[in-house]
Motif scaffolding. Sequence first.
Motif, PDB file in Angstrom:
ATOM      1  N   MET A   1       0.841  -1.201   0.000  1.00 16.26           N
ATOM      2  CA  MET A   1       0.000   0.000   0.000  1.00 16.26           C
ATOM      3  C   MET A   1       0.871   1.243   0.000  1.00 16.26           C
ATOM      4  N   HIS A   2       0.516   2.215  -0.825  1.00 21.70           N
ATOM      5  CA  HIS A   2       1.296   3.438  -0.922  1.00 21.70           C
ATOM      6  C   HIS A   2       1.076   4.309   0.303  1.00 21.70           C
ATOM      7  N   THR A   3       2.135   4.799   0.890  1.00 20.48           N
ATOM      8  CA  THR A   3       2.043   5.721   2.022  1.00 20.48           C
ATOM      9  C   THR A   3       2.331   7.135   1.529  1.00 20.48           C
ATOM     10  N   SER A   4       1.429   8.067   1.817  1.00 21.96           N
ATOM     11  CA  SER A   4       1.588   9.436   1.348  1.00 21.96           C
ATOM     12  C   SER A   4       2.804  10.089   1.977  1.00 21.96           C
ATOM     13  N   ARG A   5       3.476  10.904   1.184  1.00 26.35           N
ATOM     14  CA  ARG A   5       4.554  11.709   1.716  1.00 26.35           C
ATOM     15  C   ARG A   5       3.962  12.790   2.612  1.00 26.35           C
ATOM     16  N   PRO A   6       4.776  13.393   3.524  1.00 27.72           N
ATOM     17  CA  PRO A   6       4.226  14.405   4.425  1.00 27.72           C
ATOM     18  C   PRO A   6       3.481  15.532   3.718  1.00 27.72           C
ATOM     19  N   ALA A   7       3.926  15.922   2.507  1.00 24.97           N
ATOM     20  CA  ALA A   7       3.318  17.073   1.841  1.00 24.97           C
ATOM     21  C   ALA A   7       1.852  16.863   1.499  1.00 24.97           C
ATOM     22  N   LEU A   8       1.438  15.634   1.266  1.00 22.45           N
ATOM     23  CA  LEU A   8       0.038  15.379   0.957  1.00 22.45           C
ATOM     24  C   LEU A   8      -0.784  15.014   2.190  1.00 22.45           C
ATOM     25  N   LEU A   9      -0.151  14.968   3.333  1.00 23.04           N
ATOM     26  CA  LEU A   9      -0.896  14.772   4.574  1.00 23.04           C
ATOM     27  C   LEU A   9      -1.442  16.128   5.016  1.00 23.04           C
ATOM     28  N   THR A  10      -2.263  16.698   4.157  1.00 24.43           N
ATOM     29  CA  THR A  10      -2.746  18.052   4.389  1.00 24.43           C
ATOM     30  C   THR A  10      -4.167  18.175   3.864  1.00 24.43           C
ATOM     31  N   ASP A  11      -4.800  19.277   4.180  1.00 18.61           N
ATOM     32  CA  ASP A  11      -6.173  19.515   3.742  1.00 18.61           C
ATOM     33  C   ASP A  11      -6.201  20.312   2.440  1.00 18.61           C
ATOM     34  N   HIS A  12      -7.200  20.027   1.648  1.00 18.53           N
ATOM     35  CA  HIS A  12      -7.369  20.638   0.335  1.00 18.53           C
ATOM     36  C   HIS A  12      -7.282  22.166   0.402  1.00 18.53           C
ATOM     37  N   TYR A  13      -7.950  22.763   1.401  1.00 21.15           N
ATOM     38  CA  TYR A  13      -8.043  24.225   1.379  1.00 21.15           C
ATOM     39  C   TYR A  13      -6.730  24.936   1.669  1.00 21.15           C
ATOM     40  N   GLU A  14      -5.746  24.217   2.249  1.00 20.48           N
ATOM     41  CA  GLU A  14      -4.433  24.848   2.450  1.00 20.48           C
ATOM     42  C   GLU A  14      -3.843  25.250   1.086  1.00 20.48           C
ATOM     43  N   LEU A  15      -4.019  24.382   0.082  1.00 18.21           N
ATOM     44  CA  LEU A  15      -3.408  24.632  -1.220  1.00 18.21           C
ATOM     45  C   LEU A  15      -4.232  25.601  -2.070  1.00 18.21           C
ATOM     46  N   THR A  16      -5.547  25.609  -1.879  1.00 20.55           N
ATOM     47  CA  THR A  16      -6.331  26.612  -2.605  1.00 20.55           C
ATOM     48  C   THR A  16      -6.033  28.007  -2.071  1.00 20.55           C
ATOM     49  N   MET A  17      -5.744  28.115  -0.764  1.00 18.85           N
ATOM     50  CA  MET A  17      -5.333  29.413  -0.213  1.00 18.85           C
ATOM     51  C   MET A  17      -4.003  29.858  -0.813  1.00 18.85           C
ATOM     52  N   VAL A  18      -3.090  28.912  -0.971  1.00 19.51           N
ATOM     53  CA  VAL A  18      -1.803  29.252  -1.585  1.00 19.51           C
ATOM     54  C   VAL A  18      -1.998  29.772  -3.002  1.00 19.51           C
ATOM     55  N   SER A  19      -2.818  29.073  -3.783  1.00 18.74           N
ATOM     56  CA  SER A  19      -3.054  29.508  -5.164  1.00 18.74           C
ATOM     57  C   SER A  19      -3.636  30.921  -5.212  1.00 18.74           C
ATOM     58  N   ALA A  20      -4.613  31.185  -4.362  1.00 17.84           N
ATOM     59  CA  ALA A  20      -5.238  32.508  -4.360  1.00 17.84           C
ATOM     60  C   ALA A  20      -4.255  33.586  -3.900  1.00 17.84           C
ATOM     61  N   ALA A  21      -3.453  33.262  -2.864  1.00 18.51           N
ATOM     62  CA  ALA A  21      -2.490  34.246  -2.358  1.00 18.51           C
ATOM     63  C   ALA A  21      -1.398  34.529  -3.388  1.00 18.51           C
ATOM     64  N   LEU A  22      -0.979  33.511  -4.128  1.00 19.19           N
ATOM     65  CA  LEU A  22      -0.007  33.735  -5.200  1.00 19.19           C
ATOM     66  C   LEU A  22      -0.594  34.646  -6.270  1.00 19.19           C
ATOM     67  N   ARG A  23      -1.857  34.437  -6.586  1.00 17.33           N
ATOM     68  CA  ARG A  23      -2.503  35.225  -7.636  1.00 17.33           C
ATOM     69  C   ARG A  23      -2.679  36.684  -7.221  1.00 17.33           C
ATOM     70  N   ASP A  24      -3.016  36.935  -5.929  1.00 22.85           N
ATOM     71  CA  ASP A  24      -3.287  38.332  -5.528  1.00 22.85           C
ATOM     72  C   ASP A  24      -2.065  39.028  -4.921  1.00 22.85           C
ATOM     73  N   GLY A  25      -0.941  38.323  -4.823  1.00 26.69           N
ATOM     74  CA  GLY A  25       0.297  38.964  -4.381  1.00 26.69           C
ATOM     75  C   GLY A  25       0.531  38.964  -2.887  1.00 26.69           C
ATOM     76  N   THR A  26      -0.293  38.235  -2.098  1.00 28.63           N
ATOM     77  CA  THR A  26      -0.113  38.230  -0.640  1.00 28.63           C
ATOM     78  C   THR A  26       0.663  37.021  -0.129  1.00 28.63           C
ATOM     79  N   ALA A  27       1.052  36.116  -0.998  1.00 22.27           N
ATOM     80  CA  ALA A  27       1.673  34.870  -0.567  1.00 22.27           C
ATOM     81  C   ALA A  27       2.988  35.081   0.174  1.00 22.27           C
ATOM     82  N   ASP A  28       3.703  36.150  -0.174  1.00 24.05           N
ATOM     83  CA  ASP A  28       5.021  36.379   0.428  1.00 24.05           C
ATOM     84  C   ASP A  28       4.987  37.277   1.649  1.00 24.05           C
ATOM     85  N   ARG A  29       3.814  37.689   2.081  1.00 20.23           N
ATOM     86  CA  ARG A  29       3.753  38.519   3.285  1.00 20.23           C
ATOM     87  C   ARG A  29       4.286  37.735   4.488  1.00 20.23           C
TER      88      ARG A  29
END
Length: 428
Positions: A1-29
């Motif tokens: 059975m495949h065991t997920s790497r730590p990076a995918l042991l996360t919730d979907h909305y963490e990455l959608t927030m990253v995408s939105a923050a990258l798009r609006d310029g707040t990701a690097d705050r």
Amino acid sequence: MHTSRPALLTDHYELTMVSAALRDGTADRRCVFEVFSRRLPAGRRYGVVAGTARLVELIREFRFDPADIEFLRRTGVVDEPGAEWLSEYRFTGEIDGYAEGELFFPGSPILTVSGSFAECVVLETLVLSVLNHDCAVAAAAARMVTAARGRALIEMGSRRAHEEAAVAAARAAYLAGFRFTSNLAAGQRYGIPTAGTAAHAFTLLHDDERAAFASQVATLGKDTTLLVDTYDISQGIRNAIEVAGPELRAVRIDSGDLAVIAQQSRQLLDSLGATETKIIVSGDLDEYAIAALAAEPVDMYGAGTAVVTGSGAPTAGLVYKLVEVEGRPVVKRSEQKATIGGRKVAVRRHKPTGTATEEIVVPQGVPDHRPNDRLLQRSYVVDGEPVSLPTLDESREHLRQCLISIPWEGLKLSAGDPAIPVTVVPAE
């Protein structure tokens, strides 16, 4: 059975927030996130910090490989800029926090994660997953250690937990003062002493109990533990001593009215000349059951389900909240879940005798230093690189000293106020 790497042991909305923050310029705050609990589980008077070193190692491995990125693209979790950013992800910020084995209370800022918004927010789920589990197990285990009054405990709950959670639980229980674990992976990874001999199945395998005992003693010697409650306990003890002699190390009892049976077993062992043979009890023990056996002739306790599930509190109730953006405090104002803005500094205040009296938390400042104060936070990660971490045995000793330092009322198993109050000093 495949065991997920730590990076995918996360919730979907963490990455959608990253995408939105990258798009609006707040990701690097530049941001500061803090981990704390708003309240302790019902009936608890303290929490125990556990799992931080384990978390630091997972963050070191937190990478999105090509298969991860392809999955996220294909399922539409992230857009193309988000996928490119994740493919190069490395945490480059700072992590500070309370030492493993430290006690915490409502409002204690037990972990502080600093860096860009994007690199910190993607760690939220992993941070809370590790700390909520390990802190819950360590707190339950610490209560069992207190109830045991110096008698040894073995953690034996692997079959009552997810296979990886079982290893983490064994580590947390050892940190809390358990002497052994039955889990071999925990022994290999963390150097925890392991113990175990035989189950009822081994006795049932043989034609009779004496044959099973003889086989075990022939293989392991008299320095072993014989499980004597497969059939009749009294006869089991007689068979054990007849086979192994009075030099048998221990007998284990896994069922029945343990208080009564322990007394009867001690009397029987002594009458057979086995005055040095120890009595180990197990079977759905929690801190209350262990405390109830305090006056009985028990030498070691085996705890399973209760310890690996936090003894009724399987999560520590920790949250991960944004408290500062570009040096500016930010505050969540909802009535039931309000936060206090700004990076916090915390100290534990003590009497000259060493008894802890109060925890002082200062947002955006430094507490006024008094004699016998102890700063609670230390560095774990600097510029993305882990710094020297205490050993598990050092963290175990730290918790032992912390439990000695709190007022005796704080060690009670009954419901009550936190062992010491947390005072938040307004920022200047």
